[in-house]
Design a protein around this motif. Sequence first.
Motif, PDB file in Angstrom:
ATOM      1  N   SER A  17      -0.213 -13.865   2.809  1.00 46.45           N
ATOM      2  CA  SER A  17      -0.089 -13.178   4.095  1.00 46.45           C
ATOM      3  C   SER A  17      -1.172 -12.124   4.314  1.00 46.45           C
ATOM      4  CB  SER A  17       1.282 -12.508   4.197  1.00 46.45           C
ATOM      5  OG  SER A  17       1.416 -11.500   3.215  1.00 46.45           O
ATOM      6  N   ARG A  18      -1.973 -11.828   3.285  1.00 41.75           N
ATOM      7  CA  ARG A  18      -2.980 -10.744   3.316  1.00 41.75           C
ATOM      8  C   ARG A  18      -2.341  -9.428   3.750  1.00 41.75           C
ATOM      9  NH1 ARG A  18      -8.441 -11.678   2.289  1.00 41.75           N
ATOM     10  NH2 ARG A  18      -9.087  -9.771   3.300  1.00 41.75           N
ATOM     11  N   ARG A  19      -1.190  -9.137   3.188  1.00 39.99           N
ATOM     12  CA  ARG A  19      -0.485  -7.870   3.437  1.00 39.99           C
ATOM     13  C   ARG A  19      -0.526  -7.043   2.174  1.00 39.99           C
ATOM     14  NH1 ARG A  19       1.328  -7.297   8.841  1.00 39.99           N
ATOM     15  NH2 ARG A  19       1.148  -9.368   9.685  1.00 39.99           N
ATOM     16  N   VAL A  20      -0.561  -5.708   2.347  1.00 48.34           N
ATOM     17  CA  VAL A  20      -0.540  -4.811   1.195  1.00 48.34           C
ATOM     18  C   VAL A  20       0.810  -4.981   0.496  1.00 48.34           C
ATOM     19  CG1 VAL A  20      -0.575  -2.411   0.429  1.00 48.34           C
ATOM     20  CG2 VAL A  20      -2.104  -3.149   2.256  1.00 48.34           C
ATOM     21  N   ALA A  21       0.760  -5.339  -0.777  1.00 49.82           N
ATOM     22  CA  ALA A  21       1.972  -5.593  -1.543  1.00 49.82           C
ATOM     23  C   ALA A  21       2.316  -4.443  -2.484  1.00 49.82           C
ATOM     24  CB  ALA A  21       1.818  -6.886  -2.347  1.00 49.82           C
ATOM     25  N   ALA A  22       1.310  -3.686  -2.911  1.00 55.48           N
ATOM     26  CA  ALA A  22       1.563  -2.561  -3.805  1.00 55.48           C
ATOM     27  C   ALA A  22       0.394  -1.581  -3.723  1.00 55.48           C
ATOM     28  CB  ALA A  22       1.736  -3.021  -5.253  1.00 55.48           C
ATOM     29  N   ILE A  23       0.714  -0.314  -3.910  1.00 60.36           N
ATOM     30  CA  ILE A  23      -0.283   0.751  -4.014  1.00 60.36           C
ATOM     31  C   ILE A  23       0.045   1.514  -5.288  1.00 60.36           C
ATOM     32  CG2 ILE A  23      -1.269   2.813  -2.961  1.00 60.36           C
ATOM     33  CD1 ILE A  23      -0.151   1.742  -0.260  1.00 60.36           C
ATOM     34  N   ILE A  24      -0.881   1.501  -6.231  1.00 59.13           N
ATOM     35  CA  ILE A  24      -0.702   2.190  -7.500  1.00 59.13           C
ATOM     36  C   ILE A  24      -1.740   3.310  -7.550  1.00 59.13           C
ATOM     37  CG2 ILE A  24      -0.538   1.966  -9.998  1.00 59.13           C
ATOM     38  CD1 ILE A  24       1.355   0.051  -8.561  1.00 59.13           C
ATOM     39  N   ALA A  25      -1.299   4.546  -7.551  1.00 56.25           N
ATOM     40  CA  ALA A  25      -2.207   5.698  -7.491  1.00 56.25           C
ATOM     41  C   ALA A  25      -2.868   5.982  -8.832  1.00 56.25           C
ATOM     42  CB  ALA A  25      -1.440   6.936  -7.020  1.00 56.25           C
ATOM     43  N   GLY A  26      -4.071   6.509  -8.765  1.00 58.65           N
ATOM     44  CA  GLY A  26      -4.761   7.037  -9.937  1.00 58.65           C
ATOM     45  C   GLY A  26      -5.225   6.002 -10.943  1.00 58.65           C
ATOM     46  N   VAL A  27      -5.592   4.809 -10.505  1.00 56.68           N
ATOM     47  CA  VAL A  27      -6.044   3.780 -11.442  1.00 56.68           C
ATOM     48  C   VAL A  27      -7.497   3.974 -11.809  1.00 56.68           C
ATOM     49  CG1 VAL A  27      -6.424   1.293 -11.663  1.00 56.68           C
ATOM     50  CG2 VAL A  27      -4.323   2.132 -10.677  1.00 56.68           C
TER      51      VAL A  27
END
Length: 189
Positions: free
Chosen positions: A178-188
């Motif tokens: 779907s080209r949708r944001v599935a996760a955001i992981i901070a500070g990688v």
Amino acid sequence: MPKDLSRNGKREGTRKLLLGGSVIAAVVFVGLFAWFAVPQLLGTTDYLGRPSTGADKGTAATTVGTSVPTQREAESAVAKNDPAGTEDRSGGRARNIKQSSQPVSLTQEQRDKLRAIFSSAGGPKIDRPNFEMMIGTSVPRQTELADLPPEATQVLDGYWGSQYMIAGKDLVVVDQNSRRVAAIIAGVR
């Protein structure tokens, strides 16, 4: 202008006029420099010329269209656990991804592993994406993505077959169907 000024008087007047104009131009230049560059150099804005919100000095302001993360850290349970799901005409998968947003729960060890994986990965890195970083947001086709490394899917325990990009210091996992944001992981990074 009076006609009885001597030639030297006219020169002196012209010199004063040019000097005054130069001083005004210098003051305007210094003022513009201070307005735009000094806050950026001191880290008091989230982007050039815009004052911070004052809510949290470590977090950028979150308004639509600035490409700054609206969600600091979140993930979609649907995208994580059902990577083979396909998008339909009604946008059902995109809706399900957005509605299943939940906080990310990673241990410090998992975060360290992710940092190690993405410090050596050659995937796309951009400072400011051209979309709002929220779970379920559509990622434009012109945005470069790379396949999520298998090691990362093991650490995250999901997202097999998904894609990713690094936006600033955050990992953005994108659902491949779907080209949708599935996760955001901070500070990688």
